[in-house]
Design a protein around this motif. Structure first.
Motif, PDB file in Angstrom:
ATOM      1  N   HIS A  81      56.808  69.476  56.097  1.00  0.00           N
ATOM      2  CA  HIS A  81      57.211  70.825  56.532  1.00  0.00           C
ATOM      3  C   HIS A  81      58.713  71.090  56.314  1.00  0.00           C
ATOM      4  O   HIS A  81      59.371  71.767  57.098  1.00  0.00           O
ATOM      5  N   ALA A  82      59.228  70.560  55.208  1.00  0.00           N
ATOM      6  CA  ALA A  82      60.633  70.757  54.810  1.00  0.00           C
ATOM      7  C   ALA A  82      61.622  70.211  55.834  1.00  0.00           C
ATOM      8  O   ALA A  82      62.765  70.681  55.915  1.00  0.00           O
ATOM      9  N   ASN A  83      61.200  69.200  56.569  1.00  0.00           N
ATOM     10  CA  ASN A  83      62.071  68.558  57.547  1.00  0.00           C
ATOM     11  C   ASN A  83      62.536  67.202  57.017  1.00  0.00           C
ATOM     12  O   ASN A  83      61.736  66.265  56.931  1.00  0.00           O
ATOM     13  N   PRO A  84      63.798  67.077  56.632  1.00  0.00           N
ATOM     14  CA  PRO A  84      64.313  65.769  56.204  1.00  0.00           C
ATOM     15  C   PRO A  84      64.162  64.773  57.356  1.00  0.00           C
ATOM     16  O   PRO A  84      64.639  65.043  58.471  1.00  0.00           O
ATOM     17  N   LYS A 115      53.322  77.820  57.711  1.00  0.00           N
ATOM     18  CA  LYS A 115      53.350  79.257  57.470  1.00  0.00           C
ATOM     19  C   LYS A 115      53.543  79.974  58.801  1.00  0.00           C
ATOM     20  O   LYS A 115      52.657  79.979  59.655  1.00  0.00           O
ATOM     21  N   ASN A 116      54.737  80.542  58.983  1.00  0.00           N
ATOM     22  CA  ASN A 116      55.051  81.359  60.163  1.00  0.00           C
ATOM     23  C   ASN A 116      54.860  80.608  61.479  1.00  0.00           C
ATOM     24  O   ASN A 116      54.386  81.177  62.474  1.00  0.00           O
ATOM     25  N   THR A 117      55.235  79.326  61.505  1.00  0.00           N
ATOM     26  CA  THR A 117      55.147  78.552  62.741  1.00  0.00           C
ATOM     27  C   THR A 117      56.469  78.636  63.512  1.00  0.00           C
ATOM     28  O   THR A 117      57.532  78.866  62.926  1.00  0.00           O
ATOM     29  N   LYS A 118      56.393  78.411  64.818  1.00  0.00           N
ATOM     30  CA  LYS A 118      57.620  78.369  65.624  1.00  0.00           C
ATOM     31  C   LYS A 118      58.481  77.180  65.204  1.00  0.00           C
ATOM     32  O   LYS A 118      59.712  77.242  65.247  1.00  0.00           O
ATOM     33  N   ARG A 119      57.823  76.099  64.806  1.00  0.00           N
ATOM     34  CA  ARG A 119      58.550  74.888  64.405  1.00  0.00           C
ATOM     35  C   ARG A 119      59.488  75.140  63.232  1.00  0.00           C
ATOM     36  O   ARG A 119      60.642  74.699  63.231  1.00  0.00           O
ATOM     37  N   SER A 120      59.000  75.854  62.213  1.00  0.00           N
ATOM     38  CA  SER A 120      59.799  76.077  61.007  1.00  0.00           C
ATOM     39  C   SER A 120      60.450  77.451  60.961  1.00  0.00           C
ATOM     40  O   SER A 120      61.410  77.649  60.218  1.00  0.00           O
ATOM     41  N   GLY A 121      59.905  78.385  61.723  1.00  0.00           N
ATOM     42  CA  GLY A 121      60.429  79.756  61.711  1.00  0.00           C
ATOM     43  C   GLY A 121      59.278  80.745  61.597  1.00  0.00           C
ATOM     44  O   GLY A 121      58.521  80.682  60.630  1.00  0.00           O
TER      45      GLY A 121
END
Length: 311
Positions: A81-84, A115-121
């Motif tokens: 999820h694009a989290n290093p 997709k549109n999660t609170k975790r990623s935005g």
């Protein structure tokens, strides 16, 4: 006569003045038109470096058909999820896009996509964001609802997508594992069936029975495809395992001479990410190379890249 001559003379002078003014106006109009033409010609060659207008952008050719003799590059990448991994609570889309752009693939299978999660935005559609950053088109497949949005797999394509299909993958009876899915696209090819299929998937991590059920569903899907089909993703199974051995009854790993280690990214110890070809793909394409990307910080998996030459 004298008065008449004077009147005529004055009339001539008035006419001359009008004529002169008319000529002057014509000259001014001609000068104005000429100046406008010069400015227009100059503006056509402007680079926009003065900030007054946008520079002309090159028109990018849309790739529509894979042609005989062409080599295509395919990639699979679990993006976490694009989290290093070394940076908690950080979402770095630019880092993921940089890995993809450095390889310049034609097709990318993505896993662990938000997709549109609170975790990623809540306003961030990661598949669409990466499609924009890489100048590709995309297809996202929801696997589960997650954190106010969706979570699943996706495909990026540099070729025009002709078909998009989502498949849900099963869990074993009584399993409480995570639901999984497949994102599949097709693009046009020369000759033969005229289609090339490419798909992304991510199999169950902890329940072997569910993973086997998913493998059997993948084999069922493949049995209905009478065209070259490349299946890529995170299979959560090592070479020689029951899941991979079963899958190889219908598909062949591109890494014929040994599959590279892919996880964890910094010090890979396991091979769980693969690119598979069905029988039609193995006949239509020859594997030119198969390797992992060198970048190891953007995600917890190494991206896998293969070059396939269309015969």
């Amino acid at each position: 006569m004298g008065i008449e001559n004077q009147d005529v003379s004055m009339a001539d002078k008035i006419l001359m003045r009008k004529k002169t003014r008319s000529d002057m106006l014509k000259v001014k109009m001609l000068k104005g038109m000429w100046l406008a033409m010069i400015i227009l010609a100059a503006s056509c060659g402007k680079s926009g470096s003065d900030g007054s207008e946008e520079p002309e952008k090159p028109v990018e050719e849309t790739l529509k058909t894979i042609k005989a003799g062409q080599t295509i590059k395919v990639m699979t990448y679990n993006i976490h999820h694009a989290n290093p991994p070394a940076q908690a609570n950080v979402i770095d889309m630019a880092a993921i896009a940089a890995v993809i752009n450095a390889e310049k693939p034609d097709f990318v299978a993505l896993q662990e996509v938000d997709k549109n999660t609170k975790r990623s935005g809540v306003s961030l559609n990661q598949a669409q964001d990466l499609a924009t950053r890489t100048k590709m088109t995309m297809f996202f497949s929801r696997s589960i609802d997650y954190d106010g949005g969706e979570y699943g797999v996706a495909v990026l394509s540099r070729y025009e997508i002709t078909d998009k299909t989502r498949y849900a993958l099963p869990l074993a009876q009584g399993s409480n594992g995570e639901l999984r899915s497949v994102a599949m696209i097709s693009v046009a090819t020369e000759g033969g069936t005229g289609k090339f299929y490419f798909a992304s998937t991510h199999l169950e991590v902890s329940d072997n029975a569910s993973r086997l059920a998913q493998v059997n569903e993948l084999l069922r899907i493949n049995s209905g495809i009478q065209s070259p089909f490349v299946l890529a993703g995170d299979f959560n199974a090592v070479p020689g395992s029951e899941s991979i051995t079963t899958l190889q009854q219908g598909l062949t790993a591109g890494c014929i001479s040994g599959c590279p280690l892919t996880s964890p990214a910094v010090s890979p110890a396991r091979t769980i990410d693969y690119i598979f070809l069905n029988q039609h793909a193995s006949s239509a394409f020859s594997v030119q190379s198969y390797r992992t990307a060198s970048e190891a910080l953007a995600s917890d998996h190494r991206a896998v890249v293969a070059e396939l030459k269309f015969k």
